[in-house]
Design a protein around this motif. Structure first.
Motif, mmCIF file in Angstrom:
data_model
loop_
_atom_site.group_PDB
_atom_site.id
_atom_site.type_symbol
_atom_site.label_atom_id
_atom_site.label_comp_id
_atom_site.label_asym_id
_atom_site.label_seq_id
_atom_site.Cartn_x
_atom_site.Cartn_y
_atom_site.Cartn_z
ATOM 1 N N VAL A 16 0.844 -1.198 0.000
ATOM 2 C CA VAL A 16 0.000 0.000 0.000
ATOM 3 C C VAL A 16 0.875 1.241 0.000
ATOM 4 N N SER A 24 0.100 6.340 -7.421
ATOM 5 C CA SER A 24 -1.305 6.654 -7.197
ATOM 6 C C SER A 24 -1.728 8.051 -7.596
ATOM 7 N N GLY A 42 -6.054 2.393 0.041
ATOM 8 C CA GLY A 42 -5.214 1.247 -0.289
ATOM 9 C C GLY A 42 -5.335 0.129 0.737
ATOM 10 N N ILE A 69 -5.135 -3.280 -5.326
ATOM 11 C CA ILE A 69 -4.851 -1.969 -4.713
ATOM 12 C C ILE A 69 -4.690 -0.904 -5.788
#
Length: 189
Positions: A16, A24, A42, A69
């Motif tokens: 994550v 991200s 996440g 994720i």
């Protein structure tokens, strides 16, 4: 979650962190796209991956969890980008050029930005609108709609006109509101 699923989550929390930091679209200062928001999203996706993982399907948990994720973070980023694109901030420029100023500058006598809430400003615009007719009134209505997140195209669809009419209406309303002494009185009351 079972104990095995909990262990998978704890052992793979590093996924994550890595995905949030490097893949991200993390943007400091952007609501919904800050580190804490993305990390929480996440972690939820990691838990979902742990509960839905089937070892017999050929992929390792790390590979599967990374995909789950990454997809969840991508969906989250798209959702908040969409929300951000629909917002109209009072300190945003009225038009694409800086010549027209901001929505805050529409209000004469506007001093300290923190002294008025958006609700108060919309209320003041609503009361000022009652004093006008025609294009100026439509311009004030368009400003209210822009502050609520509508685009010029969406406002044009509501009034069934071309979107460049909306920009003209807002410009006319802006010029009238700048010189309206009654609006200055509303701001002081």
């Amino acid at each position: 979650m079972t104990e095995i699923e909990k262990k998978l989550v704890i052992d793979h929390l590093y996924l994550v962190k890595n995905l949030v930091l490097y893949h991200s679209g993390y943007q400091k200062g952007t609501v919904g796209l800050e580190y804490e928001d993305l990390y929480q999203t996440g972690c939820i996706a990691l838990c979902r991956a742990a509960t839905s993982y089937h070892a017999g399907r050929g992929a390792s948990f790390e590979t599967y969890a990374t995909r789950v994720i990454r997809n969840k973070l991508r969906d989250h980023r798209r959702h908040f980008s969409y929300i951000q694109s629909r917002l109209c901030y009072l300190d945003a420029p009225v038009s694409h050029t800086d010549e027209d100023g901001t929505y805050l500058e529409l209000l004469p006598g506007f001093g300290e930005p923190a002294s008025y809430s958006e609700t108060d400003l919309l209320d003041i615009l609503g009361r000022a609108k009652d004093s006008y007719t025609g294009i100026t009134r439509k311009g004030i209505e368009a400003i209210e709609l822009k502050c609520r997140g509508y685009s010029n195209t969406e406002i044009a669809n509501i009034y069934k006109v071309k979107s460049n009419h909306i920009a003209a209406w807002i410009s006319r309303a802006r010029n009238r509101l700048k010189t309206d002494e009654r609006l200055a009185d509303l701001l002081c009351s």
